[in-house]
Design a protein around this motif. Structure first.
Motif, short mmCIF file in Angstrom:
data_model
loop_
_atom_site.label_atom_id
_atom_site.label_comp_id
_atom_site.label_asym_id
_atom_site.label_seq_id
_atom_site.Cartn_x
_atom_site.Cartn_y
_atom_site.Cartn_z
N GLN A 136 32.10 48.56 52.27
CA GLN A 136 32.62 48.19 53.59
C GLN A 136 33.23 46.80 53.51
N GLY A 137 34.31 46.58 54.27
CA GLY A 137 34.91 45.26 54.33
C GLY A 137 35.79 44.96 53.12
N VAL A 138 36.20 43.70 53.02
CA VAL A 138 37.03 43.24 51.91
C VAL A 138 36.24 42.22 51.10
N GLN A 139 36.04 42.54 49.84
CA GLN A 139 35.26 41.70 48.92
C GLN A 139 36.24 40.90 48.07
N GLN A 140 36.31 39.60 48.32
CA GLN A 140 37.25 38.75 47.59
C GLN A 140 36.53 37.96 46.51
N PHE A 141 37.11 37.94 45.32
CA PHE A 141 36.48 37.19 44.24
C PHE A 141 37.55 36.78 43.22
N ARG A 190 42.80 36.00 41.68
CA ARG A 190 42.06 36.37 42.89
C ARG A 190 42.20 37.87 43.11
N HIS A 191 41.07 38.53 43.38
CA HIS A 191 41.07 39.97 43.62
C HIS A 191 40.50 40.24 45.01
N GLN A 192 40.95 41.32 45.62
CA GLN A 192 40.40 41.78 46.89
C GLN A 192 40.06 43.27 46.75
N SER A 193 38.77 43.55 46.79
CA SER A 193 38.29 44.91 46.64
C SER A 193 38.00 45.49 48.02
N ARG A 194 38.59 46.65 48.30
CA ARG A 194 38.43 47.31 49.60
C ARG A 194 37.57 48.56 49.45
N PRO A 195 37.13 49.15 50.56
CA PRO A 195 36.24 50.31 50.49
C PRO A 195 36.76 51.39 49.55
N GLY A 196 35.90 51.81 48.63
CA GLY A 196 36.26 52.82 47.65
C GLY A 196 36.79 52.26 46.35
N ASN A 197 37.12 50.96 46.33
CA ASN A 197 37.57 50.33 45.09
C ASN A 197 36.38 50.07 44.17
N VAL A 198 36.59 50.25 42.88
CA VAL A 198 35.57 49.96 41.87
C VAL A 198 35.93 48.65 41.18
N PHE A 199 34.96 47.77 41.02
CA PHE A 199 35.21 46.54 40.28
C PHE A 199 34.39 46.54 39.00
N LEU A 200 35.03 46.09 37.91
CA LEU A 200 34.48 46.19 36.56
C LEU A 200 34.51 44.82 35.91
N ALA A 239 33.69 36.65 51.68
CA ALA A 239 34.23 37.59 52.66
C ALA A 239 35.52 36.98 53.22
N VAL A 240 36.46 37.83 53.63
CA VAL A 240 37.73 37.33 54.16
C VAL A 240 37.72 37.26 55.68
N ASP A 241 36.71 37.86 56.34
CA ASP A 241 36.63 37.78 57.80
C ASP A 241 35.17 37.89 58.23
N ASP A 242 34.93 37.86 59.53
CA ASP A 242 33.57 37.81 60.06
C ASP A 242 32.78 39.10 59.85
N SER A 243 33.46 40.20 59.57
CA SER A 243 32.74 41.46 59.36
C SER A 243 32.05 41.50 58.00
N GLY A 244 32.42 40.61 57.10
CA GLY A 244 31.78 40.56 55.79
C GLY A 244 32.12 41.76 54.92
N PHE A 245 31.33 41.96 53.88
CA PHE A 245 31.55 43.09 52.98
C PHE A 245 30.21 43.58 52.44
#
Length: 282
Positions: free
Chosen positions: A46-51, A57-67, A78-84
């Protein structure tokens, strides 16, 4: 239904494979730059996971896999108040090699496993990651867990490439490599930058500059990361946090706790309780 707090972490450790399964939610700044000695395979729920990783800089969205590979520096925001929210598996390199050995009849000689990209939109891999996480988290029967992990490693084979083992480092990175080896050889000792510079026969300003250029962290931060990686192993084996702090060169248990929480958003005692089923002693 009971509501979760704004930021939370759920963690378990599988006794058979030693894989850690983590589900977490963060708002705002999640964690400082750090690295692990494991392969990290995760999926954003859920949300946008920025790292930041691999100097991008990467932004992982719902359903994205990070390796992420062992030693790969990364942070999290997090990029907004809803977090990830994400689910992630920490896989020991030895287990990864064993599983790949079962999948491939012949593994290349003197090659290292490397992920071709940090982010993937592969739905099959995302599903396999979710399923493996759930099987481990729920402590399913051994055969169920093995089947889930087999599906995961099969899906992962489409996202790796065989990387040649690094050749001798060129002159401009040789100093950084020597400094890293020095830190790994005495990371429990109360060493100073001046001690390391003297041992390597170079001034400490050049040493710091070359090290950070090569590894993305100054030497003192790398030293802390080395200690934290080992702290996770010792805590998971049941050693009390106070003894872990003493073994690894932290001033005291609270000093270990401050650094541990900055990196993982967990206290050492809570991490240990979830990994060992020991009572939480504070």
């Amino acid at each position: 239904m009971k509501q979760q707090p704004p930021g939370w972490v759920e963690i378990s450790r599988d006794n058979d494979t030693q894989i850690e399964a983590i589900r977490a939610h963060f708002t705002g700044h999640a964690y400082d730059p750090h690295w692990h000695d494991s392969y990290l395979v995760g999926v954003t729920e859920q949300g946008v996971q920025q790292f930041h990783s691999r100097r991008k800089r990467h932004q992982s969205r719902p359903g994205n896999v990070f390796l992420l590979e062992p030693g790969e520096l990364h942070d999290g925001d997090a990029v907004d108040d809803s977090g990830f929210t994400y689910r992630m598996l920490y896989i020991d390199p030895t287990l990864m090699q064993q599983q790949l050995g079962d999948l491939f009849t012949r593994l290349p000689q003197h090659f290292e496993l490397s992920f071709a990209a940090t982010l993937s939109q592969d739905r099959q891999l995302a599903h396999a990651t979710f399923y493996a996480y759930q099987a481990l988290q729920d402590n399913e029967p051994k055969m169920v867990k093995e089947a889930a992990l087999q599906d995961l490693f099969t899906a992962l084979t489409r996202h790796h490439h065989w990387q040649k083992a690094p050749a001798a480092a060129p002159a401009d990175t040789q100093l950084a490599l020597q400094a890293r080896d020095y830190l790994h050889s005495c990371f429990t000792e109360n060493i100073g930058l001046s001690d390391m510079a003297q041992a390597l026969g170079v001034d400490r300003f050049r040493l710091s500059r070359e090290f950070q250029a090569s590894y993305g962290l100054p030497p003192h931060a790398w030293l802390i990361q080395l200690r934290l990686v080992q702290a996770r192993r010792l805590l998971a084996s049941g050693i009390p946090p106070v003894d872990v702090a003493a073994r690894l060169g932290f001033a005291d248990q609270s000093h270990l706790g401050r650094w541990f929480k900055r990196a993982y958003q967990l206290t050492p005692a809570r991490y240990q309780r979830h990994c060992t089923n020991l009572p939480d002693c504070g």
